[in-house]
Design a protein around this motif. Sequence first.
Motif, short mmCIF file in Angstrom:
data_model
loop_
_atom_site.label_atom_id
_atom_site.label_comp_id
_atom_site.label_asym_id
_atom_site.label_seq_id
_atom_site.Cartn_x
_atom_site.Cartn_y
_atom_site.Cartn_z
N GLY A 24 23.96 31.72 45.47
CA GLY A 24 25.41 31.55 45.41
C GLY A 24 26.08 32.32 46.53
N ARG A 25 27.41 32.41 46.42
CA ARG A 25 28.12 33.14 47.46
C ARG A 25 28.75 34.40 46.89
NH1 ARG A 25 33.60 30.81 47.79
NH2 ARG A 25 33.68 29.87 45.77
N VAL A 26 28.69 35.47 47.66
CA VAL A 26 29.32 36.74 47.28
C VAL A 26 30.71 36.70 47.88
CG1 VAL A 26 29.22 39.25 47.46
CG2 VAL A 26 27.10 37.91 47.24
N ILE A 27 31.72 36.90 47.02
CA ILE A 27 33.11 36.80 47.46
C ILE A 27 33.90 38.03 47.01
CG2 ILE A 27 33.09 34.27 47.50
CD1 ILE A 27 34.42 34.29 44.76
N PRO A 28 35.01 38.31 47.66
CA PRO A 28 35.85 39.45 47.24
C PRO A 28 36.65 39.10 46.00
CG PRO A 28 36.85 38.35 49.11
CD PRO A 28 35.52 37.67 48.88
N ASN A 29 37.13 40.11 45.31
CA ASN A 29 38.00 39.90 44.15
C ASN A 29 39.43 39.71 44.64
OD1 ASN A 29 38.93 39.71 41.51
ND2 ASN A 29 39.24 41.92 41.35
N ASP A 30 39.82 38.47 44.83
CA ASP A 30 41.16 38.15 45.32
C ASP A 30 41.91 37.43 44.21
OD1 ASP A 30 43.47 37.30 46.56
OD2 ASP A 30 42.44 36.41 48.29
N LEU A 31 42.80 38.15 43.51
CA LEU A 31 43.52 37.57 42.38
C LEU A 31 44.37 36.37 42.79
CD1 LEU A 31 44.52 40.79 40.41
CD2 LEU A 31 42.53 39.32 40.10
N ALA A 32 44.71 36.25 44.08
CA ALA A 32 45.49 35.11 44.55
C ALA A 32 44.70 33.80 44.39
CB ALA A 32 45.88 35.31 46.01
N ASN A 33 43.37 33.89 44.35
CA ASN A 33 42.55 32.70 44.18
C ASN A 33 42.64 32.12 42.77
OD1 ASN A 33 41.58 32.64 46.81
ND2 ASN A 33 39.88 34.00 46.33
N CYS A 34 43.29 32.83 41.87
CA CYS A 34 43.43 32.35 40.49
C CYS A 34 44.88 31.93 40.20
CB CYS A 34 42.97 33.41 39.50
SG CYS A 34 41.17 33.51 39.38
N ARG A 35 45.62 31.56 41.23
CA ARG A 35 46.99 31.09 41.02
C ARG A 35 47.04 29.59 40.81
NH1 ARG A 35 49.43 34.76 45.67
NH2 ARG A 35 49.50 36.71 44.52
N SER A 36 46.05 28.88 41.35
CA SER A 36 46.02 27.43 41.19
C SER A 36 44.58 26.94 41.36
CB SER A 36 46.92 26.73 42.22
OG SER A 36 46.44 26.98 43.52
N GLY A 37 44.33 25.72 40.95
CA GLY A 37 43.01 25.13 41.08
C GLY A 37 42.03 25.65 40.06
N PRO A 38 40.84 25.06 40.02
CA PRO A 38 39.82 25.49 39.06
C PRO A 38 39.39 26.93 39.33
CG PRO A 38 39.18 23.43 40.14
CD PRO A 38 40.37 23.96 40.85
N SER A 39 39.60 27.79 38.36
CA SER A 39 39.24 29.20 38.48
C SER A 39 39.33 29.84 37.11
CB SER A 39 40.18 29.91 39.47
OG SER A 39 41.52 29.81 39.04
N THR A 40 38.76 31.03 37.00
CA THR A 40 38.92 31.78 35.76
C THR A 40 39.27 33.22 36.08
OG1 THR A 40 37.94 32.32 33.62
CG2 THR A 40 36.45 32.30 35.47
N LEU A 41 40.27 33.71 35.39
CA LEU A 41 40.68 35.10 35.47
C LEU A 41 39.94 35.81 34.35
CD1 LEU A 41 42.64 36.59 37.33
CD2 LEU A 41 44.40 36.27 35.60
N VAL A 42 39.01 36.68 34.71
CA VAL A 42 38.16 37.36 33.72
C VAL A 42 38.73 38.73 33.44
CG1 VAL A 42 35.82 38.13 33.17
CG2 VAL A 42 36.16 36.12 34.64
N GLN A 43 39.19 38.94 32.21
CA GLN A 43 39.67 40.25 31.78
C GLN A 43 38.49 40.96 31.13
OE1 GLN A 43 42.98 39.04 29.29
NE2 GLN A 43 44.37 39.11 31.03
N ILE A 44 38.03 42.03 31.76
CA ILE A 44 36.87 42.78 31.30
C ILE A 44 37.36 44.02 30.57
CG2 ILE A 44 34.71 43.87 31.97
CD1 ILE A 44 35.04 42.28 34.68
N ASN A 45 36.96 44.16 29.32
CA ASN A 45 37.42 45.28 28.48
C ASN A 45 36.24 46.15 28.08
OD1 ASN A 45 40.17 44.27 28.27
ND2 ASN A 45 39.23 42.62 27.09
N GLY A 46 36.53 47.42 27.77
CA GLY A 46 35.51 48.32 27.26
C GLY A 46 34.58 48.89 28.31
N ILE A 47 35.06 48.99 29.56
CA ILE A 47 34.24 49.59 30.62
C ILE A 47 34.21 51.09 30.37
CG2 ILE A 47 34.02 49.95 33.11
CD1 ILE A 47 35.71 47.31 33.39
N LYS A 48 33.00 51.65 30.25
CA LYS A 48 32.90 53.04 29.78
C LYS A 48 33.08 54.12 30.83
CE LYS A 48 27.96 54.10 29.91
NZ LYS A 48 26.83 54.54 29.11
N ALA A 49 32.97 53.78 32.11
CA ALA A 49 33.07 54.83 33.14
C ALA A 49 33.62 54.27 34.44
CB ALA A 49 31.68 55.43 33.39
N SER A 50 34.28 55.16 35.20
CA SER A 50 34.78 54.81 36.53
C SER A 50 33.75 55.19 37.58
CB SER A 50 36.10 55.54 36.81
OG SER A 50 37.11 55.07 35.96
#
Length: 157
Positions: A24-50
């Motif tokens: 596959g392709r490695v891509i940056p996390n660009d939230l603008a890519n989830c403004r239109s077209g087929p995409s999914t905004l993934v809300q990740i919860n419960g991350i235990k550490a920074s």
Amino acid sequence: MSKFVSGLIAVALLAAGSTAHAMGRVIPNDLANCRSGPSTLVQINGIKASSGKIRVQSYRGTSTDWLEKGRWLARIEVPARAGSMTVCVPLPEAGVYGIAVRHDVNGNGKTDISKDGGGMSNNPSINIFNLGKPSYKKTAFSVGDAPRTISITMKYM
């Protein structure tokens, strides 16, 4: 089987499904890519550490693709932030997909069963019968021609 052992298996499978053999392709996390077209905004919860990295991978929601080595579509890697994070995953077209998330807590690129965490779309339960790899039917979700938001809760040992 204990939750601990089930979780260990799940994290190991997430790591196995995301090796360097992937095409596959490695891509940056660009939230603008989830403004239109087929995409999914993934809300990740419960991350235990920074610390370490969060890796999000998309797969087609089929038995031949889900968590199979070299079958992921896109990978986004971002520095982990304790609590919650949002990642945008652009998709090639409307269809059925699955998302796998892995938290490499110490950022060493290896699966540390007792430290790393993982999660999947639809937050399926993991047990001895599915060996930590829930059926694609339990993780699959549909995306149309517009963005879709999903929520994934991380699981740690």
